[in-house]
Design a protein around this motif. Structure first.
Motif, short mmCIF file in Angstrom:
data_model
loop_
_atom_site.label_atom_id
_atom_site.label_comp_id
_atom_site.label_asym_id
_atom_site.label_seq_id
_atom_site.Cartn_x
_atom_site.Cartn_y
_atom_site.Cartn_z
N GLY A 55 29.77 46.77 -3.72
CA GLY A 55 30.43 47.26 -3.09
C GLY A 55 31.99 47.04 -3.64
O GLY A 55 32.70 47.29 -2.69
N ALA A 56 32.49 45.91 -4.24
CA ALA A 56 33.14 46.05 -4.82
C ALA A 56 34.04 46.62 -5.29
O ALA A 56 35.14 46.96 -5.02
CB ALA A 56 33.45 44.60 -5.32
N LEU A 57 32.93 47.25 -5.91
CA LEU A 57 33.85 48.75 -6.34
C LEU A 57 33.63 50.10 -5.94
O LEU A 57 34.63 50.38 -6.46
CB LEU A 57 33.03 48.88 -7.90
N ARG A 58 33.19 49.68 -4.80
CA ARG A 58 32.85 50.27 -3.80
C ARG A 58 34.09 50.82 -3.11
O ARG A 58 34.27 51.56 -2.61
CB ARG A 58 31.44 51.72 -3.32
N ARG A 59 35.14 50.13 -2.76
CA ARG A 59 35.93 49.43 -1.52
C ARG A 59 37.07 49.33 -2.03
O ARG A 59 37.51 49.04 -3.16
CB ARG A 59 35.96 48.30 -0.86
N PRO A 60 38.00 50.34 -1.40
CA PRO A 60 39.39 50.50 -2.22
C PRO A 60 39.81 48.73 -1.66
O PRO A 60 40.13 48.45 -0.56
CB PRO A 60 40.04 51.77 -1.06
N GLY A 61 40.88 48.76 -2.50
CA GLY A 61 42.18 47.86 -2.42
C GLY A 61 42.54 47.79 -1.52
O GLY A 61 43.22 48.50 -1.27
N GLU A 62 42.91 46.23 -0.22
CA GLU A 62 44.16 46.17 0.52
C GLU A 62 45.65 45.59 -0.06
O GLU A 62 44.99 44.78 -0.15
CB GLU A 62 43.52 45.76 1.83
N PRO A 63 46.36 46.34 0.65
CA PRO A 63 48.12 46.57 0.39
C PRO A 63 48.12 44.51 1.40
O PRO A 63 47.70 44.66 2.27
CB PRO A 63 48.68 47.09 0.67
N GLY A 64 48.27 43.56 0.20
CA GLY A 64 49.01 42.26 1.01
C GLY A 64 47.60 41.31 1.14
O GLY A 64 47.49 40.95 2.00
N GLU A 65 46.62 41.83 0.83
CA GLU A 65 44.70 40.94 1.05
C GLU A 65 45.21 39.48 0.33
O GLU A 65 45.34 39.85 -0.26
CB GLU A 65 43.84 41.95 0.57
N LYS A 66 44.81 38.95 1.42
CA LYS A 66 44.44 37.54 0.84
C LYS A 66 42.85 37.17 0.61
O LYS A 66 42.32 36.41 1.39
CB LYS A 66 44.61 36.56 1.92
N GLY A 67 42.79 36.74 -0.52
CA GLY A 67 41.33 36.30 -1.11
C GLY A 67 40.96 34.91 -0.94
O GLY A 67 40.06 34.68 -1.53
N VAL A 68 41.99 34.47 -0.69
CA VAL A 68 41.36 32.86 -0.82
C VAL A 68 40.90 31.66 -0.75
O VAL A 68 39.98 30.73 -1.42
CB VAL A 68 42.95 32.63 -1.01
N GLY A 69 40.12 32.34 0.77
CA GLY A 69 39.53 31.47 1.30
C GLY A 69 37.84 31.79 0.49
O GLY A 69 37.38 30.91 1.25
N ASN A 70 37.99 33.23 0.26
CA ASN A 70 36.34 33.16 -0.52
C ASN A 70 36.60 32.80 -1.63
O ASN A 70 35.42 32.18 -2.06
CB ASN A 70 36.46 34.95 -0.40
N MET A 71 37.43 32.42 -1.92
CA MET A 71 37.32 32.29 -3.39
C MET A 71 37.24 30.40 -3.90
O MET A 71 35.98 29.86 -4.00
CB MET A 71 38.80 31.99 -4.53
N VAL A 72 38.11 29.51 -2.27
CA VAL A 72 37.83 28.43 -1.90
C VAL A 72 35.98 28.25 -1.87
O VAL A 72 35.38 27.02 -2.02
CB VAL A 72 38.46 28.52 -1.43
N THR A 73 35.30 29.47 -0.74
CA THR A 73 33.94 28.73 -0.27
C THR A 73 33.22 29.19 -1.90
O THR A 73 32.29 28.26 -2.25
CB THR A 73 34.04 30.07 0.89
N VAL A 74 33.53 30.21 -2.53
CA VAL A 74 32.58 30.82 -3.48
C VAL A 74 32.67 29.45 -4.85
O VAL A 74 31.30 28.96 -4.78
CB VAL A 74 32.31 31.81 -4.65
N ALA A 75 33.85 29.10 -4.81
CA ALA A 75 34.10 27.57 -5.97
C ALA A 75 33.46 25.78 -5.06
O ALA A 75 33.32 25.05 -6.13
CB ALA A 75 35.70 27.54 -6.26
N LEU A 76 33.71 26.02 -3.99
CA LEU A 76 32.80 24.90 -3.72
C LEU A 76 31.45 24.72 -3.28
O LEU A 76 30.83 24.83 -3.64
CB LEU A 76 33.44 24.69 -2.22
N THR A 77 31.23 26.36 -3.14
CA THR A 77 29.43 25.79 -3.50
C THR A 77 28.64 26.00 -5.03
O THR A 77 27.84 25.05 -5.24
CB THR A 77 28.79 27.72 -2.83
N LEU A 78 30.12 26.19 -5.92
CA LEU A 78 29.20 26.12 -7.46
C LEU A 78 29.32 25.20 -7.74
O LEU A 78 28.10 24.49 -8.39
CB LEU A 78 30.23 26.88 -7.73
N ALA A 79 30.56 24.03 -6.84
CA ALA A 79 30.72 22.56 -7.53
C ALA A 79 29.61 21.78 -7.10
O ALA A 79 28.64 21.11 -7.30
CB ALA A 79 31.56 22.66 -6.69
N LEU A 80 28.82 22.18 -5.27
CA LEU A 80 28.33 22.14 -4.66
C LEU A 80 26.87 21.88 -5.29
O LEU A 80 25.97 21.34 -5.52
CB LEU A 80 27.68 22.00 -3.34
N ILE A 81 26.14 22.76 -5.99
CA ILE A 81 25.18 23.43 -6.50
C ILE A 81 25.30 22.00 -7.79
O ILE A 81 23.83 21.65 -8.45
CB ILE A 81 25.19 25.05 -7.51
#
Length: 153
Positions: A55-81
């Motif tokens: 899905g990421a390879l198909r979607r175009p990037g959006e200017p000024g997009e902020k992905g910090v929330g998703n990265m924090v969620t993934v990092a916390l999930t991996l830390a919890l695992i």
């Protein structure tokens, strides 16, 4: 292509592959054994990571997009695992699973709404108990019981 989604996908796929590698050291028996659920979870992580990557390879990037929330969620999930895996032996499956599920519910709950702590705690304890009982009494496999071992004999 969205960079943040690609990084999340690669992290999830890598975590699944790492988890699959850790499972290789567990003892194997015929039928359902100690590797069954971890193997299913590892393949689900790999599958979800690959779906996200496609899905990421198909979607175009959006200017000024902020992905910090998703990265924090993934990092916390991996830390919890990782914390869950480390806590399994000393705390046992029921306690470690209940704590992991409760904390994972908190991580996945949107920040803008209320958090029903009591409901999350009750759901986590019930899920851990049902899973443990299913393996113990349904499959005749004793998951690590930790300090609860005295009450389970």
């Amino acid at each position: 292509m969205r960079l943040k989604d690609t990084l999340v996908a690669l992290a999830m796929t890598g975590a699944g592959l790492g988890y699959l590698g850790m499972i290789a050291g567990l003892p194997v028996r015929d039928g359902v054994d100690a590797t069954t659920v971890p193997t299913i979870l590892a393949w689900m992580m790999i599958g979800l990571g690959l779906i996200e990557l496609a899905g990421a390879l198909r979607r175009p990037g959006e200017p000024g997009e902020k992905g910090v929330g998703n990265m924090v969620t993934v990092a916390l999930t991996l830390a919890l695992i990782a914390g869950y895996v480390a806590a399994l032996r000393p705390l046992g499956f029921p306690i470690a699973t209940a704590i992991y599920l409760f904390l994972q519910f908190l991580v996945l709950t949107p920040r803008d709404g209320g958090r029903p702590f009591a409901r999350y705690a009750g759901l986590a304890v019930m899920a851990a108990g049902v899973i443990f009982a299913t393996f113990r009494y349904g499959f005749d496999l004793l998951l690590p019981a930790g300090p609860l071992v005295a009450w389970l004999n």
